[in-house]
Design an enzyme around this catalytic site. Structure first.
Site, mmCIF file in Angstrom:
data_model
loop_
_atom_site.group_PDB
_atom_site.id
_atom_site.type_symbol
_atom_site.label_atom_id
_atom_site.label_comp_id
_atom_site.label_asym_id
_atom_site.label_seq_id
_atom_site.Cartn_x
_atom_site.Cartn_y
_atom_site.Cartn_z
ATOM 1 N N LYS A 1 0.863 -1.179 0.000
ATOM 2 C CA LYS A 1 0.000 0.000 0.000
ATOM 3 C C LYS A 1 0.901 1.232 0.000
ATOM 4 O O LYS A 1 1.653 1.453 0.936
ATOM 5 C CB LYS A 1 -0.938 0.033 1.207
ATOM 6 C CG LYS A 1 -1.931 1.177 1.099
ATOM 7 C CD LYS A 1 -2.895 1.236 2.238
ATOM 8 C CE LYS A 1 -3.935 2.331 1.963
ATOM 9 N NZ LYS A 1 -3.311 3.654 1.683
ATOM 10 N N ASP B 1 1.882 5.250 -0.074
ATOM 11 C CA ASP B 1 1.394 6.435 0.627
ATOM 12 C C ASP B 1 1.860 7.681 -0.117
ATOM 13 O O ASP B 1 2.908 8.249 0.168
ATOM 14 C CB ASP B 1 1.942 6.431 2.057
ATOM 15 C CG ASP B 1 1.281 7.478 2.936
ATOM 16 O OD1 ASP B 1 0.265 8.051 2.501
ATOM 17 O OD2 ASP B 1 1.775 7.723 4.052
ATOM 18 N N GLU C 1 2.258 1.564 5.249
ATOM 19 C CA GLU C 1 0.816 1.763 5.304
ATOM 20 C C GLU C 1 0.057 0.449 5.448
ATOM 21 O O GLU C 1 -1.035 0.415 5.988
ATOM 22 C CB GLU C 1 0.351 2.462 4.022
ATOM 23 C CG GLU C 1 0.502 3.952 4.023
ATOM 24 C CD GLU C 1 -0.695 4.630 4.647
ATOM 25 O OE1 GLU C 1 -1.772 4.628 4.035
ATOM 26 O OE2 GLU C 1 -0.551 5.144 5.758
#
Length: 332
Positions: A38, A40, A172
């Protein structure tokens, strides 16, 4: 489908609304799902035509002026006309994870990168109805990756090991995607967010005066919109700022100050040196959890966002279930 497959050619679209992931509880997903890091940063859709690159945020804000080096690098590495999806990030070299706060400080830096994870259109062919696996395979063929242009890989390993490693390094979390899913505009259960930390976009509705030796401002007063369009107060954010950020925020907020509170719901503070502003600025806020009465616990400020309209900022709630089976047809 390969880059050279026969299909009725279409005009390349000027815009494609991005596919968005749904927040859900972190857990292992069944066979047929793949995990990616993920990232960011800023969501970025790249439109390449006749050697020219146009970069846009998820709400179609042009990004070329902010990231000219990314546009130039992609122009030299894209093999043909295409529409790509990815994320502009700044990598924290020590931890090996992307950092939104670093990106805020390094907009023109050579450390800024574009991590691509999808190919939506190529040489007159709409790829959005193809399975994800086919689109990612084509992406690797049509872009010469290197320099600041990175390929976002599917991660190898179990969910438990991947999630633990991402969280240990301060990342994340993970994005899980159904390998056979089509690319569809808007929020989808075929892509899900498995977060290590809680983050939420919130609208700034005011600020408090600084105390002691602090200058600029004391804390931000933030909230989110409810279903009826009311701005709901969610708490004060007083940590995560450096001196430059405090001074910049004070200048920005001073220009939009107004007399009355923009909040229409929640336990809005009434005492102290309070200043109210027009609800036009959006902050990304990290926090420990939501309290039962809808307030942020231990919030901190990583940075501002401008890739969303303020009235689109609603409280993000975790989905209670994810569809685990679905037939996906490929384009013939």
């Amino acid at each position: 489908m390969s880059a050279g497959s026969s299909q009725l050619r279409q005009n390349q679209p000027e815009w494609l609304p991005p596919m968005l992931a749904t927040l859900t509880e972190p857990r292992a997903l069944p066979e047929g799902w793949v995990y990616e890091p993920k990232l960011d940063g800023w969501r970025c859709l790249a439109f390449v035509r006749d050697g020219e690159v146009k970069l846009f945020s998820r709400n179609r804000k042009p990004l070329n002026e902010s990231y000219p080096g990314i546009a130039e690098a992609l122009a030299s590495r894209a093999r043909g006309d295409m529409v790509l999806d990815g994320e502009i990030i700044a990598m924290d070299g020590e931890r090996g994870v992307s950092s939104f706060s670093l990106l805020q400080r390094r907009m023109q830096s050579s450390s800024v990168q574009l991590w691509l994870f999808d190919c939506l259109f190529y040489e007159g062919r709409d790829l959005t109805r193809l399975p994800l696996g086919d689109r990612k395979a084509l992406l690797k063929d049509v872009v010469q990756f290197g320099g600041p242009i990175k390929f976002t890989p599917a991660l190898n390993g179990s969910f438990a090991a991947l999630y633990r490693d991402a969280c240990r390094r301060g990342g994340e979390g993970l994005i899980a995607k159904r390998a056979g899913s089509r690319y569809t505009a808007g929020r989808s259960g075929d892509w899900v967010k498995l977060k290590c930390v809680n983050t939420q976009e919130l609208v700034i509705g005011g600020w408090t005066e600084p105390q002691g030796s602090r200058t600029g401002l004391g804390a931000l007063l933030v909230g989110h919109y409810d279903g009826d369009g009311t701005l709901h107060y969610a708490g004060k954010v007083g940590t995560g700022f450096d001196q430059r950020t405090l001074e910049d925020l004070a200048r920005r907020l001073g220009r939009i100050e107004r007399q009355r509170s923009p909040f229409g719901a929640g336990v809005v503070p009434t005492r102290g040196s309070l200043h109210w502003v027009a609800p036009t600025l959006i902050a990304q806020i990290g926090f420990a959890e939501w309290t039962p009465d809808g307030m942020l616990r231990h919030p901190r400020f990583p940075g501002l966002r401008d890739d969303k309209a303020p009235r689109e900022v609603v409280r993000e709630r975790r989905a209670t279930a994810v569809v685990t089976s679905r037939r996906t047809r490929s384009v013939r």
